[in-house]
Design a protein around this motif. Structure first.
Motif, short mmCIF file in Angstrom:
data_model
loop_
_atom_site.label_atom_id
_atom_site.label_comp_id
_atom_site.label_asym_id
_atom_site.label_seq_id
_atom_site.Cartn_x
_atom_site.Cartn_y
_atom_site.Cartn_z
N ARG A 192 0.72 -1.32 -0.06
CA ARG A 192 -0.03 0.02 -0.01
C ARG A 192 0.76 1.32 0.05
N ALA A 193 2.01 0.94 0.73
CA ALA A 193 2.97 2.29 0.49
C ALA A 193 3.75 2.57 -0.64
N ASP A 194 3.55 1.47 -1.70
CA ASP A 194 4.32 1.59 -2.85
C ASP A 194 5.92 1.26 -2.61
N LEU A 195 6.31 0.57 -1.87
CA LEU A 195 7.49 0.09 -1.37
C LEU A 195 7.83 -1.05 -2.42
N ASP A 196 9.25 -1.19 -2.94
CA ASP A 196 9.73 -2.48 -3.28
C ASP A 196 9.68 -3.45 -2.16
N VAL A 197 8.68 -4.45 -2.55
CA VAL A 197 8.63 -5.46 -1.39
C VAL A 197 9.84 -6.31 -1.42
N GLU A 198 10.60 -6.65 -2.25
CA GLU A 198 11.51 -7.54 -2.36
C GLU A 198 12.72 -6.76 -1.52
N LYS A 199 12.71 -5.43 -1.92
CA LYS A 199 13.99 -4.71 -1.28
C LYS A 199 13.65 -4.69 0.34
N VAL A 200 12.51 -4.50 0.35
CA VAL A 200 12.16 -4.47 2.04
C VAL A 200 12.34 -5.64 2.64
N ILE A 201 12.13 -6.72 2.12
CA ILE A 201 12.27 -7.86 2.68
C ILE A 201 14.06 -8.35 2.81
N ALA A 202 14.67 -7.81 1.88
CA ALA A 202 16.17 -8.05 1.89
C ALA A 202 16.72 -7.30 2.92
N ALA A 203 15.86 -6.18 3.41
CA ALA A 203 16.71 -4.96 4.47
C ALA A 203 16.25 -5.74 5.69
N ILE A 204 14.96 -6.23 6.08
CA ILE A 204 14.48 -6.50 7.44
C ILE A 204 14.54 -7.88 7.57
N SER A 205 14.94 -8.87 6.62
CA SER A 205 14.97 -10.12 7.09
C SER A 205 16.49 -10.87 7.50
N LYS A 206 17.16 -9.60 7.62
CA LYS A 206 18.50 -9.84 8.14
C LYS A 206 18.46 -9.36 9.81
N GLY A 207 17.40 -8.65 9.98
CA GLY A 207 17.43 -8.24 11.42
C GLY A 207 16.64 -9.01 12.37
N ALA A 208 15.89 -8.15 13.29
CA ALA A 208 15.25 -8.60 14.37
C ALA A 208 13.93 -9.18 13.70
N ALA A 209 13.33 -8.87 12.84
CA ALA A 209 12.02 -9.42 12.06
C ALA A 209 12.18 -10.60 11.40
N GLN A 210 13.34 -11.01 11.15
CA GLN A 210 13.50 -12.26 10.64
C GLN A 210 12.88 -13.51 11.15
N SER A 211 12.31 -14.44 10.37
CA SER A 211 11.47 -15.74 10.83
C SER A 211 11.35 -16.63 9.58
N TRP A 212 11.15 -17.88 9.79
CA TRP A 212 11.23 -18.90 9.01
C TRP A 212 9.92 -18.67 8.02
N GLN A 213 8.80 -18.07 8.52
CA GLN A 213 7.81 -17.71 7.60
C GLN A 213 8.09 -16.55 6.49
N MET A 214 9.02 -15.74 6.98
CA MET A 214 9.50 -14.64 6.17
C MET A 214 10.21 -15.17 5.32
N GLU A 215 11.17 -15.94 5.44
CA GLU A 215 12.27 -16.27 4.63
C GLU A 215 11.50 -17.46 3.42
N ASN A 216 10.44 -18.02 3.90
CA ASN A 216 9.63 -19.23 2.99
C ASN A 216 8.41 -18.66 2.37
N ARG A 217 8.01 -17.79 2.74
CA ARG A 217 6.53 -17.32 2.25
C ARG A 217 6.30 -15.86 1.73
N TRP A 218 7.36 -15.16 1.90
CA TRP A 218 7.00 -13.64 1.42
C TRP A 218 6.80 -13.60 -0.01
N LYS A 219 7.38 -14.27 -0.83
CA LYS A 219 7.29 -14.21 -2.18
C LYS A 219 5.88 -14.64 -2.62
N THR A 220 5.45 -15.89 -2.09
CA THR A 220 4.02 -16.18 -2.39
C THR A 220 2.95 -15.40 -1.79
#
Length: 288
Positions: A192-220
């Motif tokens: 909704r904020a018109d962000l590049d979702v792939e870039k957002v995930i690349a940024a936050i998935s290496k920090g405190a927000a990381q989870s198995w669900q994020m790594e394996n489900r964000w694309k789908t």
């Protein structure tokens, strides 16, 4: 090598039984759908039987991975009548703690070992032989079963007495539900904020927000694809067990109750067999 019976060859049980056969164990199987059992036996060179009792006859260890408390009770009653004294019944069904305690008591009276041992890791974990097992039961029984379960499990923990494995699985499902709802809202917000979702995930998935669900489900989740994985119907069954147990022990599960209602919305959208990550579909529809 052990003489094994495996009851229930679904998306989890089939691969698990396959790993046992590949490890060299003598594996007999039973499944309600005989075609599925025959197919499994052909692929894994095992033996198939037309009844639980016949499959379990003389087994050192009987594994079950079925649907509900009622299914489990029926399987246990049929199998235990044929199991030799000292044999072990290991249940991998996600069921209630009450049925685990009930069957553990019956097993002890019959001279059998019993473990309630629900698993986590999904179909992918079952196929890879890297499941997590959380068990309830006696230490000696767990120690005897553990080397055999290693055929399909990468992590095995004895939590406590009978029923503890099921209670630990409930904790697992509570946590997964919360993470998935947070991930769904985060991705929905990013779009909704018109962000590049792939870039957002690349940024936050290496920090405190990381989870198995994020790594394996964000694309789908981003792409709205849910025709795979752990079905919403199954998750609602599990969360029903959780909420029933919370009524008994007094736990306040306000968020879990809310997410269970969200899954009911997904079911009403036609997503009964969608993966649990489909929580985002509810948000996307509501805001479209």
């Amino acid at each position: 090598m052990a003489k094994i019976a495996f009851i229930g060859l679904g998306v989890m049980g089939g691969p698990m039984a396959g790993h046992l056969a590949a490890a060299g164990h003598d594996v007999a199987v039973y499944n309600r759908s005989e075609d599925k059992a025959r197919d499994w036996a052909q692929r894994h060179k095992g033996r198939t039987y037309s009844s639980v009792a016949n499959a379990a006859d003389g087994a050192d260890i009987v594994f079950s991975c079925v649907g509900t408390d009622r299914d489990l009770r029926e399987v246990f009653e049929a199998a235990s009548s044929k199991m030799r004294k000292g044999a072990i019944f290991v249940d991998h069904t996600t069921a209630s703690a009450a049925i685990a305690r009930e069957l553990a008591e019956k097993a002890e009276a019959m001279g059998l070992g019993f473990l309630d041992a629900p698993v986590s890791g999904g179909q992918a974990g079952a196929e890879a032989g890297k499941l997590t097992v959380m068990a309830g039961g006696e230490t000696s029984v767990f120690a005897e079963a553990q080397p055999i379960m290693a055929a399909y499990a990468a992590n095995m923990t004895l939590i406590g007495p009978a029923g503890s494995g099921q209670l630990a699985k409930m904790v697992n499902q509570i946590c997964i539900a919360g993470v998935l709802q947070g991930l769904a809202e985060g991705l929905h917000f990013a779009k909704r904020a018109d962000l590049d979702v792939e870039k957002v995930i690349a940024a936050i998935s290496k920090g405190a927000a990381q989870s198995w669900q994020m790594e394996n489900r964000w694309k789908t989740m981003r792409d709205g694809k849910f025709d795979f994985g752990f079905a919403v119907d199954w998750m609602r069954k599990d969360l029903g067990l959780v909420l029933d147990e919370a009524e008994l022990n007094g736990a306040k599960l306000e968020l879990t109750k809310l997410i269970d209602a969200y899954y009911a919305d997904v079911q009403a959208m036609g997503g009964k067999r969608w993966d649990t990550s489909s929580l985002i579909a509810r948000l996307e529809r509501a805001k479209s």
